[in-house]
Design an enzyme around this catalytic site. Structure first.
Site, short mmCIF file in Angstrom:
data_model
loop_
_atom_site.label_atom_id
_atom_site.label_comp_id
_atom_site.label_asym_id
_atom_site.label_seq_id
_atom_site.Cartn_x
_atom_site.Cartn_y
_atom_site.Cartn_z
CB CYS A 57 -0.92 -0.01 1.22
SG CYS A 57 -1.88 1.51 1.43
CB CYS A 75 -3.64 -1.91 6.96
SG CYS A 75 -5.20 -1.72 6.08
CB CYS A 115 -8.19 2.61 0.35
SG CYS A 115 -8.08 1.27 1.56
CD GLN A 174 -20.00 -9.32 10.29
OE1 GLN A 174 -19.03 -8.60 10.35
NE2 GLN A 174 -20.47 -9.98 11.34
CD GLU A 233 -31.42 -4.51 15.98
OE1 GLU A 233 -31.17 -3.36 16.40
OE2 GLU A 233 -30.61 -5.46 16.03
CG ASN A 263 -23.76 -10.69 15.25
OD1 ASN A 263 -22.62 -10.62 15.69
ND2 ASN A 263 -24.11 -10.19 14.07
CB CYS A 266 -16.72 -8.16 16.27
SG CYS A 266 -17.53 -6.97 17.37
#
Length: 377
Positions: A3, A14, A88, A212, A264, A309, A336
Site C-alpha cells: 500500500c 492496516c 485504498c 459485515q 432487534e 450477535n 467481533c
C-alpha cells in the site's frame, strides 16, 4: 499486499500491512485460542475461514477534508486535517470506482468540506456501501441544510456518473462531535433500501443498518452457522440483536420445522428483516420484534436455540444470567471481540462450547470475527 499510503506513512490503519496472508491467519487463530482458553476447548476449533486479502471491503466511511474544489476523502491526521485515501486497496473494485467518482463530484458540486479545527464548513463524511450486484447506497453527512440544495441539484449528475446508485441520502450532524452520523436522514431517492445478496439470501440495508464489512467472509459465516444449527433437534429459536435478519433467516432455512423469532431494538431494521422473510417465503416460520434483547429474554419463555450477535461490548451480566438460568439447550454466538465473548461464556458455565471457528473478516488488522456453538451440559 502493498500500500502506497502505508509506505508513505499517510495511513497506518492496516497494522499488519506487509505480513503474509498465511501468517496473518496463523496469528489470528493463535490470538483467538489464547483469548478463549479455558472456555473453548482446543480440540473444537475448525481452520479459520478467509477471503481475499485486498479488494474485500463493501463499505467506505470517508472523512471529508481539504478545501472547496479540492476535497480529500479518507481519514483525518493527528491535526484533524484531511488525508485522501480514494485509492485504498481494501475497497471492492466497484466501491473503489464509486469513491473516485464521488471525490470528483464533491469538487464539481462545490460542496464545502468541514474543517474540524476551525469548526466551519458543511460536508463531514461520505458513507458508501457497495452490494454484490454492483448497486450503491451513498450518504452525505452534512453539518446543516445550507448546501442541501446543491446536493439535490447535483443528484442527476451523480446518477449519470454512478448509474447504479440506488439509495442516496443527506444525513444531518449539526454538533461538533466525533460522530459518524446524526439522527436526521433526508432521502434524495425513491429507494430507501439497498438489497444485499449473501449466497441465496437477500437482505435489505437501510442507512443505519449493520452488515459485515466483508461480503465474502460474511457468506462463510452464515454458511457455517447453517451447518451447525442444521444438525440440531430444535423446535424454537431466538436471534437476539438480529439486525436485518441474517442469522434468523439462515436458521429458519436450516431448520425447516422450527419457528424463529428475531429481536432487534432498531425498528427500521426489523421492517427490513420482515421484508426479507416475506420475499424468501419464510414469513410463516420467522418473525421479528422491535425490542431490547435483554428485556425480551426476561419477559418470554426461552427457546431451544438462542443465537446472539451482540455489539463489541458483549451480552452483559443480565442477559448471560438469564440464559444460564434458562432451559435453552444450544447457544450460537457470533462475536467481533474475543475478550467479551470469553467473559460471557464464563458467565454461562453450563453451556459448553462444542464448535468454534475464526473468520478473517478484517484482513491487515488484528481484529477477527469468531463463531461458537455451545451445548448445555
Amino acid at each position: 499486499m502493498r500500500c502506497d499510503y502505508y509506505d508513505a506513512g499517510q495511513c497506518r490503519s492496516c497494522e499488519l500491512m506487509g505480513v503474509a496472508a498465511t501468517d496473518q491467519l496463523t496469528a489470528m487463530q493463535r490470538d483467538l485460542e489464547v483469548a478463549l482458553a479455558g472456555v473453548v476447548p482446543a480440540d473444537v476449533w475448525r481452520p479459520p475461514a478467509h477471503g481475499p486479502e485486498e479488494g474485500f471491503r463493501n463499505k467506505a466511511k470517508l472523512a471529508v477534508g481539504g478545501v472547496r474544489g479540492a476535497p480529500t476523502l479518507g481519514i483525518l491526521d493527528g491535526e484533524r486535517r484531511g488525508v485522501d485515501l480514494r485509492d485504498c486497496g481494501l475497497y471492492e473494485p466497484g466501491l473503489h470506482e464509486a469513491v473516485v467518482a464521488l471525490a470528483a463530484l464533491v469538487a464539481d458540486l462545490d460542496l464545502t468540506p468541514y474543517d474540524v479545527p476551525e469548526r466551519r464548513g458543511e460536508l463531514k463524511h461520505v458513507l458508501v456501501t457497495h452490494s454484490p450486484d454492483g448497486e450503491l447506497m451513498i450518504r452525505f453527512v452534512l453539518r446543516s441544510r445550507a448546501q442541501l440544495g446543491k446536493l439535490k441539484a447535483g443528484l442527476p449528475e451523480l446518477r449519470r456518473r454512478l448509474p447504479h446508485a440506488r439509495v442516496v441520502t443527506a444525513n444531518l450532524l449539526p454538533r461538533h462531535e466525533a460522530l459518524l452520523e446524526g439522527a436526521e436522514e433526508i432521502w434524495l431517492t425513491r429507494d430507501r433500501q439497498l438489497p444485499m445478496r449473501v449466497a441465496d439470501l437477500t437482505l435489505h440495508l437501510r442507512p443505519r443498518s449493520f452488515f459485515q464489512t466483508n461480503t465474502v467472509v460474511a457468506t462463510h459465516l452464515y454458511a457455517q452457522a447453517a451447518t451447525w444449527v442444521g444438525g440440531l433437534e430444535v423446535a424454537t429459536a431466538w436471534d437476539l440483536y438480529c439486525g436485518v435478519g441474517g442469522f434468523a433467516l439462515t436458521a429458519a432455512t436450516a431448520l425447516p420445522r422450527a419457528t424463529v423469532t428475531g429481536v432487534e431494538v432498531a425498528a427500521e431494521a426489523v421492517r427490513s428483516a420482515q421484508q426479507a422473510a416475506t420475499e424468501s417465503g419464510l414469513d410463516g416460520r420467522v418473525g421479528f420484534v422491535a425490542a431490547d434483547a435483554t428485556s425480551y429474554a426476561e419477559a418470554h419463555d426461552a427457546p431451544d436455540l438462542v443465537i446472539v450477535n451482540p455489539p463489541r461490548r458483549g451480552l452483559g451480566a443480565e442477559l448471560t444470567d438469564r440464559l444460564e438460568r434458562s432451559p435453552t439447550t444450544h447457544l450460537l454466538y457470533s462475536s467481533c471481540d474475543a475478550g467479551t465473548l470469553a467473559a460471557d461464556l464464563r458467565a454461562m458455565p453450563s453451556l459448553r462450547v462444542v464448535h468454534a471457528r475464526g473468520f478473517a473478516m478484517f484482513p491487515q488488522t488484528r481484529h477477527a470475527e469468531v463463531l461458537v456453538l455451545a451445548r448445555r451440559g
